[in-house]
Scaffold this motif. Structure first.
Motif, short mmCIF file in Angstrom:
data_model
loop_
_atom_site.label_atom_id
_atom_site.label_comp_id
_atom_site.label_asym_id
_atom_site.label_seq_id
_atom_site.Cartn_x
_atom_site.Cartn_y
_atom_site.Cartn_z
N THR A 59 -6.28 48.29 32.50
CA THR A 59 -5.04 49.03 32.29
C THR A 59 -3.99 48.08 31.74
N VAL A 60 -3.37 48.49 30.63
CA VAL A 60 -2.47 47.60 29.89
C VAL A 60 -1.13 48.28 29.66
N PRO A 61 0.00 47.64 30.04
CA PRO A 61 1.31 48.19 29.70
C PRO A 61 1.71 47.79 28.28
N PHE A 62 2.34 48.73 27.58
CA PHE A 62 2.77 48.50 26.19
C PHE A 62 4.27 48.77 26.07
N ASP A 63 4.87 48.11 25.09
CA ASP A 63 6.28 48.34 24.77
C ASP A 63 6.41 48.30 23.25
N GLY A 64 7.30 49.16 22.69
CA GLY A 64 7.46 49.15 21.25
C GLY A 64 8.41 50.21 20.77
N TYR A 65 8.16 50.71 19.56
CA TYR A 65 9.05 51.71 18.97
C TYR A 65 8.24 52.69 18.13
N VAL A 66 8.86 53.84 17.88
CA VAL A 66 8.31 54.83 16.95
C VAL A 66 9.44 55.31 16.03
N ARG A 67 9.04 55.77 14.84
CA ARG A 67 9.96 56.42 13.91
C ARG A 67 9.37 57.79 13.60
N VAL A 68 10.14 58.83 13.90
CA VAL A 68 9.66 60.21 13.79
C VAL A 68 10.61 61.01 12.90
N VAL A 69 10.07 61.61 11.85
CA VAL A 69 10.89 62.47 10.99
C VAL A 69 10.77 63.90 11.48
N ARG A 70 11.93 64.58 11.57
CA ARG A 70 12.00 65.97 12.03
C ARG A 70 12.36 66.89 10.87
N SER A 71 11.79 68.07 10.88
CA SER A 71 12.08 69.07 9.85
C SER A 71 13.37 69.82 10.16
N GLU A 72 13.80 70.61 9.19
CA GLU A 72 14.85 71.61 9.45
C GLU A 72 14.31 72.58 10.50
N PRO A 73 15.09 72.90 11.54
CA PRO A 73 14.61 73.88 12.53
C PRO A 73 14.45 75.25 11.88
N THR A 74 13.49 76.00 12.38
CA THR A 74 13.25 77.33 11.82
C THR A 74 14.37 78.30 12.18
N SER A 75 15.17 77.97 13.18
CA SER A 75 16.30 78.79 13.59
C SER A 75 17.33 77.89 14.24
N ARG A 76 18.60 78.29 14.19
CA ARG A 76 19.64 77.54 14.90
C ARG A 76 19.75 78.00 16.35
N ASP A 77 19.07 79.07 16.68
CA ASP A 77 19.02 79.52 18.05
C ASP A 77 17.97 78.70 18.80
N TRP A 78 18.38 78.04 19.88
CA TRP A 78 17.48 77.13 20.59
C TRP A 78 16.17 77.80 20.99
N HIS A 79 16.23 78.98 21.54
CA HIS A 79 15.02 79.62 22.04
C HIS A 79 14.04 79.93 20.91
N GLN A 80 14.56 80.31 19.74
CA GLN A 80 13.71 80.70 18.62
C GLN A 80 13.26 79.51 17.78
N ALA A 81 13.98 78.41 17.87
CA ALA A 81 13.75 77.29 16.94
C ALA A 81 12.42 76.60 17.16
N GLU A 82 11.75 76.30 16.05
CA GLU A 82 10.59 75.42 16.04
C GLU A 82 10.91 74.27 15.10
N VAL A 83 10.50 73.08 15.50
CA VAL A 83 10.76 71.89 14.70
C VAL A 83 9.43 71.18 14.48
#
Length: 216
Positions: A59-83
């Protein structure tokens, strides 16, 4: 400048980075809000367990970073939005005595993709509901002490539940691995696996700076 490698394996929907701003430490994250597109530069840490036949399970502990690009949400309503998301860069470093220093990066042959959406719940009441985040990842594991550079053929599915803000900074997650995920030697990729991931738990950190990314 080298020509970017076009992924031969695409796990989901591509998200363009053209014109999408990078977001670093100091940015404000508003809960229950579907944000504009962005490239999230986030810290991450994890604890992974590897089984290497003839060597052992560690078992090995890791530390680092990620870079994630997000799309335009499908809706501005939180409940309906998919990203939709793409993991565009990752570097994590861990070490143990038996396996030595291990560096985990993205496999450039795979497009690692994901989605943040509200799970279907026929009994949901009024008010905002937490979302679920999943990401299918193709990774490379460099283990120079063992003389191995490994990659997964089956995607590593990273999941975060109870998402109340985007990005889900500070949220714990886990890798959906059934017993063992095969890792193959990239020099002999079509042969039998030489190691396995048997457990993966991670914590998505908050925004970090360009300088912090450079330290890795």
């Amino acid at each position: 400048m080298a020509t970017p490698i076009k992924p031969s394996v695409v796990y989901g929907r591509p998200v363009s980075t053209d014109g999408v701003p990078n977001i670093y430490r100091g940015a404000t994250v508003v809960p229950w809000t579907a944000p504009d597109p962005g490239i999230d530069n986030l810290g991450i840490n994890s604890v992974d367990t590897f089984a290497v036949p003839g060597v052992g399970e560690y078992t090995v502990p890791f530390d680092g970073y990620v870079r994630v690009v997000r799309s335009e949400p499908t809706s501005r309503d939180w409940h309906q939005a998919e990203v939709y998301t793409n993991l565009i860069e990752m570097k994590m470093v861990g070490e143990c005595e038996e396996l030595g220093r291990i560096t985990v990066t993205l496999n450039p042959q795979c497009l690692s993709t994901g989605q943040i959406r509200t799970p279907f719940d026929p009994y949901a009441g009024e008010g905002p509901s937490a979302k679920a985040c999943r990401m299918a990842v193709g990774a490379m594991f460099d283990m120079p002490k063992l003389g191995l550079k490994l990659a997964n053929k089956e995607p590593i599915i990273l999941t975060i539940d109870d998402v109340r803000q985007i990005p889900p900074a500070g949220a714990p997650g886990k890798g959906q691995i059934y017993r063992m995920l095969p890792l193959h030697d990239i020099e002999h990729f079509e042969e039998q696996p030489v190691a396995y991931v048997t457990s993966l738990r991670f914590n998505m950190g908050g925004y970090i700076t360009e300088e912090e990314i450079a330290t890795f």
